[in-house]
Design an enzyme around this catalytic site. Structure first.
Site, PDB file in Angstrom:
ATOM      1  N   GLU A  92     -16.689  82.683 -35.376  1.00  0.00           N
ATOM      2  CA  GLU A  92     -16.841  82.143 -34.024  1.00  0.00           C
ATOM      3  C   GLU A  92     -17.427  83.163 -33.057  1.00  0.00           C
ATOM      4  O   GLU A  92     -17.203  84.353 -33.197  1.00  0.00           O
ATOM      5  CB  GLU A  92     -15.457  81.764 -33.485  1.00  0.00           C
ATOM      6  CG  GLU A  92     -14.823  80.641 -34.241  1.00  0.00           C
ATOM      7  CD  GLU A  92     -13.327  80.541 -33.990  1.00  0.00           C
ATOM      8  OE1 GLU A  92     -12.899  80.708 -32.832  1.00  0.00           O
ATOM      9  OE2 GLU A  92     -12.598  80.298 -34.964  1.00  0.00           O
ATOM     10  N   CYS A 105     -18.854  87.075 -26.878  1.00  0.00           N
ATOM     11  CA  CYS A 105     -17.753  87.621 -27.669  1.00  0.00           C
ATOM     12  C   CYS A 105     -18.087  87.362 -29.133  1.00  0.00           C
ATOM     13  O   CYS A 105     -18.292  86.214 -29.527  1.00  0.00           O
ATOM     14  CB  CYS A 105     -16.457  86.917 -27.263  1.00  0.00           C
ATOM     15  SG  CYS A 105     -15.051  87.362 -28.289  1.00  0.00           S
ATOM     16  N   CYS A 112      -9.101  88.370 -40.954  1.00  0.00           N
ATOM     17  CA  CYS A 112      -8.639  89.689 -40.529  1.00  0.00           C
ATOM     18  C   CYS A 112      -7.397  90.035 -41.346  1.00  0.00           C
ATOM     19  O   CYS A 112      -6.621  89.159 -41.710  1.00  0.00           O
ATOM     20  CB  CYS A 112      -8.283  89.643 -39.043  1.00  0.00           C
ATOM     21  SG  CYS A 112      -7.761  91.228 -38.356  1.00  0.00           S
ATOM     22  N   CYS A 116      -1.455  90.745 -36.876  1.00  0.00           N
ATOM     23  CA  CYS A 116      -0.765  90.625 -35.575  1.00  0.00           C
ATOM     24  C   CYS A 116      -0.102  89.240 -35.498  1.00  0.00           C
ATOM     25  O   CYS A 116      -0.722  88.228 -35.820  1.00  0.00           O
ATOM     26  CB  CYS A 116      -1.737  90.827 -34.417  1.00  0.00           C
ATOM     27  SG  CYS A 116      -2.503  92.451 -34.418  1.00  0.00           S
ATOM     28  N   CYS A 119      -1.717  86.067 -33.545  1.00  0.00           N
ATOM     29  CA  CYS A 119      -3.167  85.861 -33.625  1.00  0.00           C
ATOM     30  C   CYS A 119      -3.557  84.858 -34.713  1.00  0.00           C
ATOM     31  O   CYS A 119      -3.077  84.934 -35.842  1.00  0.00           O
ATOM     32  CB  CYS A 119      -3.837  87.196 -33.883  1.00  0.00           C
ATOM     33  SG  CYS A 119      -5.622  87.085 -33.998  1.00  0.00           S
ATOM     34  N   GLU A 160     -11.195  92.945 -37.165  1.00  0.00           N
ATOM     35  CA  GLU A 160     -10.905  94.250 -36.572  1.00  0.00           C
ATOM     36  C   GLU A 160     -12.163  95.106 -36.756  1.00  0.00           C
ATOM     37  O   GLU A 160     -12.461  95.539 -37.877  1.00  0.00           O
ATOM     38  CB  GLU A 160      -9.682  94.873 -37.277  1.00  0.00           C
ATOM     39  CG  GLU A 160      -9.439  96.337 -36.990  1.00  0.00           C
ATOM     40  CD  GLU A 160      -9.473  96.708 -35.506  1.00  0.00           C
ATOM     41  OE1 GLU A 160      -8.809  96.055 -34.688  1.00  0.00           O
ATOM     42  OE2 GLU A 160     -10.192  97.673 -35.166  1.00  0.00           O
ATOM     43  N   SER A 214      -5.733  97.214 -27.966  1.00  0.00           N
ATOM     44  CA  SER A 214      -4.686  96.201 -27.874  1.00  0.00           C
ATOM     45  C   SER A 214      -3.345  96.889 -28.002  1.00  0.00           C
ATOM     46  O   SER A 214      -3.005  97.395 -29.073  1.00  0.00           O
ATOM     47  CB  SER A 214      -4.862  95.182 -29.002  1.00  0.00           C
ATOM     48  OG  SER A 214      -6.131  94.593 -28.884  1.00  0.00           O
ATOM     49  N   HIS A 216      -0.042  95.735 -26.153  1.00  0.00           N
ATOM     50  CA  HIS A 216       0.916  94.630 -26.245  1.00  0.00           C
ATOM     51  C   HIS A 216       2.399  95.002 -26.191  1.00  0.00           C
ATOM     52  O   HIS A 216       3.244  94.117 -26.184  1.00  0.00           O
ATOM     53  CB  HIS A 216       0.666  93.768 -27.490  1.00  0.00           C
ATOM     54  CG  HIS A 216      -0.744  93.273 -27.625  1.00  0.00           C
ATOM     55  ND1 HIS A 216      -1.514  92.891 -26.553  1.00  0.00           N
ATOM     56  CD2 HIS A 216      -1.530  93.070 -28.714  1.00  0.00           C
ATOM     57  CE1 HIS A 216      -2.710  92.497 -26.978  1.00  0.00           C
ATOM     58  NE2 HIS A 216      -2.742  92.601 -28.284  1.00  0.00           N
ATOM     59  N   CYS A 336      -9.950  82.704 -29.889  1.00  0.00           N
ATOM     60  CA  CYS A 336     -10.661  82.980 -31.139  1.00  0.00           C
ATOM     61  C   CYS A 336      -9.841  82.764 -32.396  1.00  0.00           C
ATOM     62  O   CYS A 336      -8.653  82.966 -32.428  1.00  0.00           O
ATOM     63  CB  CYS A 336     -11.208  84.379 -31.105  1.00  0.00           C
ATOM     64  SG  CYS A 336     -12.982  84.302 -31.205  1.00  0.00           S
TER      65      CYS A 336
HETATM   66  N1  SAH Z   1      -8.970  93.156 -33.759  1.00  0.00           N
HETATM   67  C1  SAH Z   1      -9.313  93.531 -32.431  1.00  0.00           C
HETATM   68  C2  SAH Z   1     -10.261  92.560 -31.725  1.00  0.00           C
HETATM   69  C3  SAH Z   1      -9.996  91.084 -31.842  1.00  0.00           C
HETATM   70  S1  SAH Z   1      -8.734  90.349 -30.892  1.00  0.00           S
HETATM   71  C4  SAH Z   1      -8.067  93.769 -31.598  1.00  0.00           C
HETATM   72  O1  SAH Z   1      -6.985  93.551 -32.102  1.00  0.00           O
HETATM   73  O2  SAH Z   1      -8.181  94.240 -30.472  1.00  0.00           O
HETATM   74  C5  SAH Z   1      -9.130  90.531 -29.198  1.00  0.00           C
HETATM   75  C6  SAH Z   1      -7.906  90.538 -28.307  1.00  0.00           C
HETATM   76  O3  SAH Z   1      -7.275  89.258 -28.258  1.00  0.00           O
HETATM   77  C7  SAH Z   1      -6.838  91.506 -28.781  1.00  0.00           C
HETATM   78  O4  SAH Z   1      -6.277  92.172 -27.689  1.00  0.00           O
HETATM   79  C8  SAH Z   1      -5.833  90.579 -29.408  1.00  0.00           C
HETATM   80  O5  SAH Z   1      -4.579  91.167 -29.515  1.00  0.00           O
HETATM   81  C9  SAH Z   1      -5.896  89.394 -28.492  1.00  0.00           C
HETATM   82  N2  SAH Z   1      -5.373  88.148 -29.055  1.00  0.00           N
HETATM   83  C10 SAH Z   1      -5.390  87.747 -30.335  1.00  0.00           C
HETATM   84  N3  SAH Z   1      -4.813  86.537 -30.459  1.00  0.00           N
HETATM   85  C11 SAH Z   1      -4.432  86.165 -29.219  1.00  0.00           C
HETATM   86  C12 SAH Z   1      -3.785  85.021 -28.695  1.00  0.00           C
HETATM   87  N4  SAH Z   1      -3.414  84.029 -29.471  1.00  0.00           N
HETATM   88  N5  SAH Z   1      -3.561  84.977 -27.372  1.00  0.00           N
HETATM   89  C13 SAH Z   1      -3.944  85.996 -26.579  1.00  0.00           C
HETATM   90  N6  SAH Z   1      -4.554  87.098 -27.004  1.00  0.00           N
HETATM   91  C14 SAH Z   1      -4.791  87.194 -28.320  1.00  0.00           C
END
Ligand code: SAH
Length: 353
Positions: A92, A105, A112, A116, A119, A160, A214, A216, A336
């Site tokens: 995407e 984006c 991946c 996490c 995600c 990632e 990230s 969190h 995403c």
């Molecule tokens: N792998 C990388 C980039 C992809 S995710 C990373 O982890 O940073 C991009 C951002 O969206 C990251 O901060 C991730 O933690 C966040 N993200 C992923 N799923 C999400 C969700 N369901 N709601 C909000 N943020 C989310």
């Protein structure tokens, strides 16, 4: 059998060598390079002789993705693309329209493996890395389809980026090439879940993209609960790598903090975060607060807008710069990983019929 060259992953000098080796005139390389970076299929490369076009089709591997599905937000014009790759994998991209221009984006992997908890992209694991051409192809096609210039890129789609390091670096160099799209590194953000060795390597690469990390959670225990990568690299090591990135590139680091109800959204969390960044970074940095996009499978819930604003106020009051990220394309489910997931499930169901 030799594999055919992946021409869209090549730099212009590499492509020029290939074209010369094929016995064609060197100047053709630049024409082909420009066509590829504008997302053009071989049959439409109109200034090339037909014979060269057929040779390219037969003798090379042009990995331009295809637009599989496209959704346009009626609210803000955000466009979400589902691209299919040559082997049928899908990824995407999201085209976001801001006052200062368009930002895309992009995805860096099919799936991946970071795991996490909140995600959607990681739910069925990683299938494979994307090639530089497949990442670049997303940008080229979004520009071609929209007919507009893409001024910025965020690597925040599926995957990632630092787990596909070499291909991502090559992509960054290609997309910055003035003979192609010419997108400056200052207009590119790379987001990572915190792969420490990758951050250090990137700092020494000489490509000053904005680093987004990230986070969190402000403490290791909490972070380990939602992000498996935290078991490998404690926050102290992560912040020291971020500080190194800042020192090397002079670029202010951003931290992403997704607000999850009952997990990391209290005022103590805000205070802990402010303190952590003051101590661990010691230089100005920005916190991007993201309201969780709920993914059914995870059971995790988002916070309301007011609580997110309160969290941001608390950080700002404590001297830590923070903003709540605007939610674009809320009517097209622009978060995403969810489109890919839905499509893979549909394909699976069909094959069981
Ligand atoms: N792998 C990388 C980039 C992809 S995710 C990373 O982890 O940073 C991009 C951002 O969206 C990251 O901060 C991730 O933690 C966040 N993200 C992923 N799923 C999400 C969700 N369901 N709601 C909000 N943020 C989310």
């Amino acid at each position: 059998m030799t594999t055919k060259p992946d021409i869209m992953s090549m730099t212009l000098p590499e492509l020029t060598e290939l074209i010369k080796d094929m016995g064609e005139s060197a100047f053709r390389a630049k024409q082909i390079f420009k066509w590829m970076h504008s997302g053009t299929p071989i049959e439409e490369m109109s200034n090339l002789p037909k014979s060269l076009r057929s040779r390219l089709a037969e003798e090379t591997d042009y990995r331009l993705p295809q637009i599989e599905e496209k959704f346009v937000s009626k609210i803000d014009g955000t466009v979400k693309y589902l691209f299919s790759l040559k082997d049928g994998e899908c990824v995407e991209s999201v085209l976001m329209r801001y006052e200062h221009g368009n930002t895309l984006c992009v995805s860096s992997q099919a799936g991946c493996r970071m795991g996490c908890k909140f995600c959607a992209s990681t739910l069925s694991g990683k299938v494979r890395d994307l090639t530089p051409s497949e990442i670049l192809g997303q940008v080229a096609l979004a520009a071609r389809d929209s007919g507009e210039r893409i001024g910025g890129i965020v690597m925040m789609g599926i995957g990632e980026p630092l787990d596909n390091y070499d291909n991502v670096i090559r992509f960054l160099r290609l997309v910055g090439d003035a003979d192609g799209l010419g997108i400056g590194m200052r207009h590119i953000s790379l987001s990572t879940c915190g792969v420490v060795p990758g951050i250090k390597r990137l700092a020494d690469e000489g490509i000053p993209v904005t680093l987004s990390v990230s986070l969190h959670a402000y403490d290791d225990e909490k972070r380990r609960e939602i992000m498996p990568i935290a078991k490998k690299y404690p926050i102290a090591e992560l912040l020291s790598a971020c500080r190194y990135y800042f020192d090397k590139t002079g670029r202010r680091v951003s931290f992403e903090y997704t607000l999850i109800s009952g997990k990391n959204d209290t005022m103590e969390d805000a205070a802990g975060l402010a303190k952590l960044l003051k101590r661990g970074m010691g230089v100005p940095c920005h916190v991007n607060l993201i309201m969780l996009n709920e993914v059914d499978e995870t059971g995790l819930r988002t916070v309301d807008r007011k609580s997110a604003a309160r969290f941001a106020d608390e950080l700002n009051n404590l001297g830590q710069n923070a903003t709540v990220r605007r939610r674009l394309g809320s009517d097209i489910d622009a978060s995403c990983g969810q489109l890919r997931l839905r499509r893979n499930r549909a394909v699976e169901e069909n094959s069981h019929r």
